[in-house]
Design a protein around this motif. Structure first.
Motif, mmCIF file in Angstrom:
data_model
loop_
_atom_site.group_PDB
_atom_site.id
_atom_site.type_symbol
_atom_site.label_atom_id
_atom_site.label_comp_id
_atom_site.label_asym_id
_atom_site.label_seq_id
_atom_site.Cartn_x
_atom_site.Cartn_y
_atom_site.Cartn_z
ATOM 1 N N MET A 30 36.138 40.661 41.177
ATOM 2 C CA MET A 30 37.554 41.408 41.389
ATOM 3 C C MET A 30 38.644 40.618 42.304
ATOM 4 S SD MET A 30 37.768 44.328 40.736
ATOM 5 C CE MET A 30 39.138 45.221 40.972
ATOM 6 N N SER A 31 37.803 39.647 43.379
ATOM 7 C CA SER A 31 38.398 38.496 43.719
ATOM 8 C C SER A 31 39.796 37.759 42.474
ATOM 9 C CB SER A 31 37.951 36.977 44.874
ATOM 10 O OG SER A 31 37.538 38.671 45.461
ATOM 11 N N ARG A 32 38.790 37.184 41.381
ATOM 12 C CA ARG A 32 38.659 36.921 40.301
ATOM 13 C C ARG A 32 39.925 37.897 39.423
ATOM 14 N NH1 ARG A 32 36.227 31.916 38.546
ATOM 15 N NH2 ARG A 32 34.410 31.548 40.364
ATOM 16 N N PHE A 33 39.522 38.899 39.353
ATOM 17 C CA PHE A 33 40.309 39.952 38.600
ATOM 18 C C PHE A 33 41.403 39.652 39.361
ATOM 19 C CE2 PHE A 33 42.069 43.980 37.804
ATOM 20 C CZ PHE A 33 42.343 43.741 36.784
ATOM 21 N N TRP A 34 41.497 40.086 40.773
ATOM 22 C CA TRP A 34 43.110 40.778 41.207
ATOM 23 C C TRP A 34 43.728 38.688 40.546
ATOM 24 C CZ3 TRP A 34 45.256 44.273 40.725
ATOM 25 C CH2 TRP A 34 44.697 45.508 41.534
ATOM 26 N N ILE A 82 25.480 28.594 42.578
ATOM 27 C CA ILE A 82 25.267 28.470 41.677
ATOM 28 C C ILE A 82 25.211 29.651 40.884
ATOM 29 C CG2 ILE A 82 23.057 26.689 42.702
ATOM 30 C CD1 ILE A 82 20.969 29.164 42.898
ATOM 31 N N LEU A 83 25.943 30.736 42.193
ATOM 32 C CA LEU A 83 26.665 32.299 40.974
ATOM 33 C C LEU A 83 27.913 31.835 40.618
ATOM 34 C CD1 LEU A 83 24.487 34.612 42.762
ATOM 35 C CD2 LEU A 83 23.935 34.797 40.160
ATOM 36 N N SER A 84 28.408 31.149 40.630
ATOM 37 C CA SER A 84 29.810 30.937 40.327
ATOM 38 C C SER A 84 30.766 31.376 41.054
ATOM 39 C CB SER A 84 30.409 31.255 39.263
ATOM 40 O OG SER A 84 30.350 30.217 38.539
ATOM 41 N N ILE A 85 30.042 32.445 42.677
ATOM 42 C CA ILE A 85 31.584 32.614 43.336
ATOM 43 C C ILE A 85 31.063 32.041 44.343
ATOM 44 C CG2 ILE A 85 30.377 34.385 45.649
ATOM 45 C CD1 ILE A 85 27.935 35.419 44.079
ATOM 46 N N ALA A 86 32.674 31.850 44.181
ATOM 47 C CA ALA A 86 34.200 31.419 45.554
ATOM 48 C C ALA A 86 34.672 31.798 46.465
ATOM 49 C CB ALA A 86 34.873 30.258 44.197
#
Ligand code: MSP
Length: 645
Positions: A30-34, A82-86
């Protein structure tokens, strides 16, 4: 618009697992979406490090609480990349700033007379770290932890939570989006139908010292939930930091159903007592079960994110979790289900679309985007569907319906694959008179791929970047300005990279011991349960998911010849929709000229095998009737390559 998205801060009494990973992937997505929509986003996660459970776990591992929490919190921090969570901030409740803020808030509420000192006895569940009401118990046990709560009687400080009950009911009822999906709003309202009890916010140091001391009475430490919920404010610098005024109004918390009560009841009333507005929204999801059983240490079926990534890769894991769970409901995880999605949705649908398209562009247009000619009806249909998709996708994302958002992308992928079958670029390429038509088809295909690429950034960040590199598109994706038709510049060089998603083998037979050991298996001692699950071997039946792994298609035989030195084999050229060679054991029953022009059913995803020096890519299905062999057929002609389902 600003957006502040948080995950729960996870207890450090256990290492990160699939459930933690799901919530955090959702928040990251959701962060990446926004951000893709151009909004000002802050995304926070972290660890919850005080309380009984942690003190006990530290003791069990012979470490001081501080050493212990540093170690496990580190594991969470190392897992997310490692899960591309930033995340923008990783908060720990043992951070000095957090301890200071908890004490400031406690003092403020104490000064406002919203705390009182009293004797209390109640039923305490250590697993939940809270007192439970009789009504919440099932057969006298905590329904989540299946343990009998301990009867505790002691003097403590209490928060006058009951004072805010009517205000909270009114707030939830007049803001239908405050807690979603609606089932959880209703669950919160049903807690509030009972008279709300005041909340015990301290623990005597005689029982627990691993906590934040109460600023007004050092014989007590703070109750872990009262400490933990405040992390959402510490992380944005409440009360004076600039990020507090920038983000608090837009706070959206993501949690699972297990911690609804603290978030839906304690937290808004605490905020009210502090004189702060409640958060904007609470998003509540269901639980991941493993092969339909609850995931738990005692069942020994806990799945570790690092193992998932090792076996399936980051983006397959993210895609699977977002695609498979309907947000709000429980879902079941299994190795087979991930492999099926990987092979069908990612390798067959998305991966093939990109590789077929780039291969054709390389062969027919010098690997550069051509100038399109005039669009025909079929091109316009594809273009209309392609520009409608990002709008559909966004609508679903804004409703946190990730599975539906992805369905709308995959409908377009399937349409684009069918467009290739219908327009047959390889046939157009045979006649120079069709050059412009071919360019138009290729342009439509690549513009569609660009739009698919655009919406995949929040879901599968690595894949989206790989696609963008292949397509030669802008590396600064922006949904507002780029979700329209005709942005791809003719002349852009396209690079066919390696396949996005190589197919995964579902089962390794025999020998490959090392790989087998790496296969996802429940962690822990009790592996018996999953081995005992009935599987295909027990009843001969396969699941629908297993059936779906077969890629059955209609193939049109366009050429056939005998294979020298073999009485049994014919070498067939089969269009499905690309041309491939299939070696079929039908020479005793059919002459080559008898089979050319026939449409048959083929198994298209068999591993290639070499037969008498010729590699066969698939198998033709035929019926065996005693000594006879009869080729499969389709009752009416269809496009070669049509799926059999
Ligand atoms: N420390 C508290 C939260 C404090 S927030 C101010 C806590 N921690 S926890 O480690 O137990 O994490 C609970 C959360 O982990 C759930 O709400 C959910 O986000 C995630 N999950 C744990 N198990 C899960 C599943 N089996 N399935 C999906 N998510 C689950 O509670």
């Amino acid at each position: 618009m600003s957006v502040y998205i948080t995950t729960p801060i996870f207890y450090v009494n256990a290492q990160p697992h699939l459930g933690h990973a799901y919530t955090t992937i959702v928040a990251d997505t959701m962060s990446r979406f926004w951000r893709l929509c151009g909004e000002d986003v802050r995304f926070q996660t972290g660890t919850d490090e005080h309380g009984d459970k942690i003190a006990q776990a530290a003791q069990d591992s012979d470490q001081s609480p501080k050493e212990f929490v540093d170690r496990i919190s580190g594991m969470f921090r190392e897992t997310w990349p490692i899960l591309s969570i930033a995340s923008d901030n990783f908060i720990r409740t043992t951070d000095k700033a957090h301890i200071k803020l908890v004490q400031t808030i406690l003092q403020k509420i104490y000064d406002n007379d919203d705390f009182y000192f009293s004797e209390y006895s109640g039923l305490y569940c250590k697993g939940c770290e809270r007192f439970m009401t009789e009504k919440e118990l099932v057969d006298g046990k905590c329904p989540d932890h299946k343990t009998v709560p301990e009867e505790i009687a002691e003097q403590n400080y209490f928060f006058r939570m009951s004072k805010y009950q009517d205000w909270l009911i009114n707030h939830i009822e007049s803001n239908p989006e405050f807690i979603t999906p609606a089932r959880y709003k209703n669950e919160a309202l049903s807690f509030l139908k009972e008279r709300l009890e005041d909340l015990c916010i301290s623990r005597p140091t005689s029982r627990l010292t691993w906590g934040i001391p109460l600023p007004f009475d050092d014989r007590f430490v703070t109750y872990v939930w009262f400490d933990a919920l405040i992390n959402y404010l510490t992380g944005i610098g409440y009360p004076d930091g600039p990020d507090f005024s920038r983000y608090w109004d837009s706070a959206e918390h993501v949690i699972a159903k297990d911690i609804l009560k603290p978030h839906a009841i304690y937290w808004p009333t605490m905020l009210k007592a502090m004189g702060l507005a409640p958060y904007k929204r609470l998003h509540v999801h269901g639980f991941w079960n493993i092969d339909n059983a609850k995931m738990s240490k005692s069942l020994g079926n806990v799945i570790r994110p690092a193992d998932l990534v090792e076996k399936f890769g980051t983006d397959t894991t993210r895609y699977f979790l977002l695609r498979e769970m309907s947000f709000g409901l429980d879902a079941s995880f299994s190795d087979t289900a991930v492999t099926t999605r990987r092979n069908s949705d990612l390798a067959n649908d998305l991966g093939n679309l990109l590789s077929r398209s780039t291969t054709m562009l390389g062969k027919f247009a010098g690997a550069r985007i051509p100038f399109p000619g005039e669009a025909t009806a079929i091109d316009r249909e594809l273009a209309d569907a392609a520009v409608a998709m990002p709008a559909d996708f966004s609508r679903h994302m804004k409703e946190w319906a990730f599975n539906r958002a992805l369905q709308s992308v995959w409908e377009l992928i399937s349409r684009a694959n069918k467009y290739i079958v219908a327009t047959e670029p390889w046939s157009l390429a045979k006649d120079p008179a069709n050059a412009q038509r071919l360019d138009t088809v290729l342009y439509h295909l690549f513009e569609t791929l660009r739009l698919i690429n655009l919406v995949l950034y929040p879901i599968m960040p690595e894949t989206a970047l790989k696609m963008a590199t292949a397509l030669g598109t802008d590396s600064q994706p922006d949904l507002n300005s780029q979700a329209k038709w005709g942005i791809l510049e003719p002349g852009t060089a396209v690079n066919a990279g390696p396949p996005l998603f190589p197919r995964l083998d579902t089962e390794k037979k025999g020998g490959d011991k090392k790989k087998k050991e790496k296969a996802i298996r429940p962690i822990g001692k009790n592996k018996k349960k999953s081995r005992d699950q009935p599987g295909p071997a027990d009843d001969g039946l396969i699941t629908f998911d297993e059936f779906k792994r077969l890629d059955l298609r209609v193939g049109e035989i366009v050429a056939a010849e005998k294979i020298k030195k073999s009485d049994r084999l014919l070498k067939l050229t089969v269009k499905a929709p690309e041309e491939r060679t299939i070696v079929a054991g039908i020479a005793e029953f059919y002459e080559p000229q008898d089979v050319v022009g026939r449409q048959v059913i083929i198994a298209a995803n068999l591993k290639p095998v070499k037969l008498m020096g010729t590699t066969s890519h698939g198998m033709i299905l035929a019926a065996k009737d005693g000594d006879r062999l009869v080729l499969s057929a389709i009752s009416n002609p269809v496009q070669p390559g049509s799926e059999i389902s």
